[in-house]
Structures are given as structure tokens and as C-alpha cells.
Design a protein around this motif. Structure first.
Motif, PDB file in Angstrom:
ATOM      1  N   GLN A   1      39.613  52.871  38.826  1.00 30.44           N
ATOM      2  CA  GLN A   1      39.619  52.124  40.079  1.00 30.44           C
ATOM      3  C   GLN A   1      38.319  51.350  40.274  1.00 30.44           C
ATOM      4  N   MET A   2      37.242  51.826  39.661  1.00 30.74           N
ATOM      5  CA  MET A   2      35.925  51.215  39.833  1.00 30.74           C
ATOM      6  C   MET A   2      35.596  50.220  38.717  1.00 30.74           C
ATOM      7  N   ARG A   3      36.510  50.034  37.790  1.00 33.43           N
ATOM      8  CA  ARG A   3      36.273  49.100  36.689  1.00 33.43           C
ATOM      9  C   ARG A   3      36.411  47.666  37.187  1.00 33.43           C
ATOM     10  N   ILE A   4      35.447  46.841  36.843  1.00 36.23           N
ATOM     11  CA  ILE A   4      35.415  45.454  37.318  1.00 36.23           C
ATOM     12  C   ILE A   4      35.639  44.493  36.153  1.00 36.23           C
ATOM     13  N   MET A   5      36.463  43.480  36.374  1.00 37.33           N
ATOM     14  CA  MET A   5      36.698  42.452  35.366  1.00 37.33           C
ATOM     15  C   MET A   5      35.578  41.418  35.435  1.00 37.33           C
ATOM     16  N   VAL A   6      34.960  41.133  34.298  1.00 37.31           N
ATOM     17  CA  VAL A   6      33.859  40.168  34.214  1.00 37.31           C
ATOM     18  C   VAL A   6      34.356  38.925  33.488  1.00 37.31           C
ATOM     19  N   CYS A   7      34.167  37.761  34.100  1.00 36.84           N
ATOM     20  CA  CYS A   7      34.663  36.491  33.549  1.00 36.84           C
ATOM     21  C   CYS A   7      33.479  35.550  33.296  1.00 36.84           C
ATOM     22  N   LYS A   8      32.731  35.802  32.276  1.00 35.88           N
ATOM     23  CA  LYS A   8      31.554  34.980  31.999  1.00 35.88           C
ATOM     24  C   LYS A   8      31.959  33.550  31.654  1.00 35.88           C
ATOM     25  N   ASP A   9      31.309  32.583  32.292  1.00 34.29           N
ATOM     26  CA  ASP A   9      31.542  31.155  32.065  1.00 34.29           C
ATOM     27  C   ASP A   9      32.963  30.720  32.427  1.00 34.29           C
ATOM     28  N   SER A  10      33.576  31.431  33.340  1.00 40.73           N
ATOM     29  CA  SER A  10      34.887  31.024  33.842  1.00 40.73           C
ATOM     30  C   SER A  10      34.713  30.265  35.149  1.00 40.73           C
ATOM     31  N   PRO A  11      35.323  29.076  35.295  1.00 39.15           N
ATOM     32  CA  PRO A  11      35.185  28.288  36.526  1.00 39.15           C
ATOM     33  C   PRO A  11      36.151  28.718  37.633  1.00 39.15           C
ATOM     34  N   TRP A  12      37.015  29.692  37.323  1.00 32.70           N
ATOM     35  CA  TRP A  12      37.996  30.132  38.315  1.00 32.70           C
ATOM     36  C   TRP A  12      38.304  31.608  38.104  1.00 32.70           C
ATOM     37  N   LYS A  13      38.150  32.395  39.172  1.00 30.52           N
ATOM     38  CA  LYS A  13      38.434  33.825  39.110  1.00 30.52           C
ATOM     39  C   LYS A  13      39.203  34.224  40.351  1.00 30.52           C
TER      40      LYS A  13
ATOM     41  N   VAL B   1      45.250  43.138  40.578  1.00 28.07           N
ATOM     42  CA  VAL B   1      45.345  42.189  39.464  1.00 28.07           C
ATOM     43  C   VAL B   1      44.154  41.242  39.533  1.00 28.07           C
ATOM     44  N   SER B   2      43.419  41.145  38.419  1.00 26.73           N
ATOM     45  CA  SER B   2      42.278  40.228  38.316  1.00 26.73           C
ATOM     46  C   SER B   2      42.609  39.166  37.274  1.00 26.73           C
ATOM     47  N   VAL B   3      42.224  37.925  37.571  1.00 28.53           N
ATOM     48  CA  VAL B   3      42.579  36.790  36.710  1.00 28.53           C
ATOM     49  C   VAL B   3      41.339  35.946  36.421  1.00 28.53           C
ATOM     50  N   CYS B   4      41.172  35.544  35.158  1.00 29.34           N
ATOM     51  CA  CYS B   4      40.110  34.617  34.755  1.00 29.34           C
ATOM     52  C   CYS B   4      40.738  33.402  34.080  1.00 29.34           C
TER      53      CYS B   4
ATOM     54  N   GLY C   1      42.929  23.518  25.478  1.00 32.21           N
ATOM     55  CA  GLY C   1      43.738  23.902  26.634  1.00 32.21           C
ATOM     56  C   GLY C   1      43.020  24.938  27.489  1.00 32.21           C
ATOM     57  N   TYR C   2      43.739  25.995  27.845  1.00 31.62           N
ATOM     58  CA  TYR C   2      43.180  27.053  28.687  1.00 31.62           C
ATOM     59  C   TYR C   2      43.695  28.412  28.223  1.00 31.62           C
ATOM     60  N   HIS C   3      42.900  29.419  28.444  1.00 32.34           N
ATOM     61  CA  HIS C   3      43.380  30.790  28.373  1.00 32.34           C
ATOM     62  C   HIS C   3      43.353  31.378  29.770  1.00 32.34           C
ATOM     63  N   VAL C   4      44.392  32.119  30.106  1.00 37.26           N
ATOM     64  CA  VAL C   4      44.436  32.877  31.353  1.00 37.26           C
ATOM     65  C   VAL C   4      44.413  34.353  30.977  1.00 37.26           C
ATOM     66  N   ASP C   5      43.325  35.027  31.328  1.00 41.31           N
ATOM     67  CA  ASP C   5      43.166  36.454  31.036  1.00 41.31           C
ATOM     68  C   ASP C   5      43.442  37.241  32.310  1.00 41.31           C
ATOM     69  N   MET C   6      44.202  38.323  32.186  1.00 40.10           N
ATOM     70  CA  MET C   6      44.520  39.147  33.338  1.00 40.10           C
ATOM     71  C   MET C   6      44.311  40.621  33.039  1.00 40.10           C
ATOM     72  N   TYR C   7      43.767  41.322  34.028  1.00 40.69           N
ATOM     73  CA  TYR C   7      43.597  42.770  33.950  1.00 40.69           C
ATOM     74  C   TYR C   7      44.281  43.381  35.167  1.00 40.69           C
ATOM     75  N   GLY C   8      45.175  44.344  34.914  1.00 39.57           N
ATOM     76  CA  GLY C   8      45.888  44.984  36.006  1.00 39.57           C
ATOM     77  C   GLY C   8      45.598  46.469  36.073  1.00 39.57           C
ATOM     78  N   TYR C   9      45.519  46.982  37.295  1.00 39.38           N
ATOM     79  CA  TYR C   9      45.313  48.416  37.521  1.00 39.38           C
ATOM     80  C   TYR C   9      46.376  48.900  38.499  1.00 39.38           C
ATOM     81  N   LEU C  10      46.956  50.062  38.184  1.00 40.71           N
ATOM     82  CA  LEU C  10      48.003  50.613  39.034  1.00 40.71           C
ATOM     83  C   LEU C  10      47.811  52.120  39.160  1.00 40.71           C
ATOM     84  N   SER C  11      47.833  52.621  40.391  1.00 39.81           N
ATOM     85  CA  SER C  11      47.765  54.055  40.672  1.00 39.81           C
ATOM     86  C   SER C  11      49.072  54.452  41.345  1.00 39.81           C
TER      87      SER C  11
END
Length: 230
Positions: free
Chosen positions: A109-121, A137-140, A147-157
Motif C-alpha cells: 500500500q505504501m509503494r509509490i510509482m516513480v515516473c522519471k522524465d515523464s511529462p504526465w502522471k 492505479v498509477s499511470v506514467c 510514439g509513446y509508452h503508457v506504463d501502469m501500476y495497479g494495487y488492489l486489497s
């Protein structure tokens, strides 16, 4: 309704009592399960970063409450290859994290998604009205010259077991289980990009694996998963 649900629970408990104390204890022993998800998609489009960001935000709003959007200024030039998110686990070793775990929470629950050099989070959350599950849900967005990559990290309890499991199973059979919800939440993000920008969307990586090609469907379409409500 409360009387009806209570009658179901009492009947189930009485039935299990006849089969032995072990079964009763198993049913009464509520537990919490946590799930983590990784999704990376490649986006081919002539749309600008701002247009892709707007589509991502709209896609998040389908299933997530009040998404928080950050648009940091990135000074580095657009790279040849896309960036990739990382996670910051610093908070998982804090006293707050340990307290949460003692109360049935998870360090994830405390894990944070880091998006280095991403212009949109973007980050969005949602909790069930009965507090039986909550998700994030976190999105970078990572532009690159192709083109673009869209990276997503999801957490569910998710809470499982206990007398309320009978009620949960009935609800999930109608509206879908929490795993289906978070899968749909992530997919609708890229579905909206594909639909509104006429973009070409390709799956790069998925953990757990996705079944079929659900990202090619229209936004809002339900997702079938291999997990069923128990």
C-alpha cells in the motif's frame, strides 16, 4: 435487506457447525489479500503529449475517483527509446507501514510509482462502499521518437472469508469481482487513447498476463478474467 442477509449468514453458520468446528473457524476467519499489476502499452499516434494526456485522464475517470494529474516540466529532449517506471519502497519500512500491517494492511500500500522524465502522471483510487476492497492505479506517459509508452501500476486489497463472504459472492456475481474492476480500470485508460485519437495500441508487458486482446475493445466494456469471486 439486512434481515435477509443476516438469515443467510446464520443458516450458513448453522450448516457449518454440523460439519465441525474447523469449518466454522475457517468461515469466520476473515483475511485480506493484496494484488499488484503491471501494464505497459505502446501507443502510435501523431497526437501531441497534451492530447494523449487528455485522453489518459478521460480514460482514468471511467472507473477511478478524482484522479490526481501531474504535468511536470521535462527539460530533457525526447529520447530514442521510451522510459520505464520504477517503484519507491522507502515508505514500506516506516513505522506507519508496520502499523498498517499489524492491522491487516500490506506494505505494498505504501509503494509509490516513480515516473522519471515523464511529462504526465496520474493516480486514481476507489474503495467499495462496504470497505471490502480498495484499489489504486498509477499511470506514467513516456514519449519517445517512435510514439509513446503508457506504463501502469495497479494495487488492489481485497477482504476474503468471514460471514460477509456470502454477501460478497452474491454482489460480485452481479457486478463483477474486484480483480475485474481493476483490470477494466487500467484497460479503459488506453482504450480511450485508442478510441479518441485513433491510435495504434500494442501490449508490451503485462503481469499478471492478460487474456486475449481486451485493450482493442471500446472503453467501458467489461473484462473477463481467470479469477472468480470465492
Amino acid at each position: 435487506m439486512k434481515k435477509l442477509l443476516g438469515s443467510f449468514a446464520v443458516a450458513a453458520l448453522a450448516s457449518l457447525t454440523l460439519s465441525g468446528c474447523g469449518s466454522v473457524n475457517s468461515m469466520l476467519n476473515e483475511r485480506t489479500e493484496t494484488h499488484e499489476f503491471l501494464r505497459i502499452f505502446d501507443i502510435k499516434t501523431t497526437a501531441s503529449e497534451e492530447q494523449v494526456g487528455e485522453a489518459l485522464e478521460k480514460g482514468m475517470s471511467y472507473n477511478l475517483n478524482h484522479p490526481q494529474i501531474d504535468k511536470p516540466l521535462v527539460m530533457t529532449p525526447v529520447p530514442e527509446t521510451p522510459g520505464r517506471f520504477t517503484t519507491d519502497d522507502a515508505l514500506t519500512n516506516t513505522n506507519l507501514s508496520r502499523l498498517m500491517q499489524l492491522n491487516g494492511g500490506s506494505a505494498a500500500q505504501m509503494r509509490i510509482m516513480v515516473c522519471k522524465d515523464s511529462p504526465w502522471k496520474g493516480v486514481g483510487v476507489r474503495t467499495s462502499s462496504t470497505a471490502d476492497w480498495d484499489g489504486r492505479v498509477s499511470v506514467c506517459l513516456f514519449p519517445y521518437k517512435g510514439g509513446y509508452h503508457v506504463d501502469m501500476y495497479g494495487y488492489l486489497s481485497v477482504k476474503k472469508g468471514g460471514l460477509n463472504e456470502i454477501v460478497r459472492s452474491g454482489v460480485y456475481s452481479v457486478v463483477g469481482d474486484p480483480v475485474q474492476w481493476i483490470e477494466k480500470s487500467m484497460l479503459d485508460v488506453v482504450r480511450e487513447v485508442r478510441s479518441s485519437l485513433n491510435a495504434e495500441v500494442t501490449l508490451v508487458e503485462a503481469r499478471p498476463a492478460l487474456k486475449g486482446t481486451p485493450w482493442l475493445l471500446d472503453p467501458g466494456v467489461d473484462v473477463q478474467t481467470t479469477e472468480k469471486a470465492k
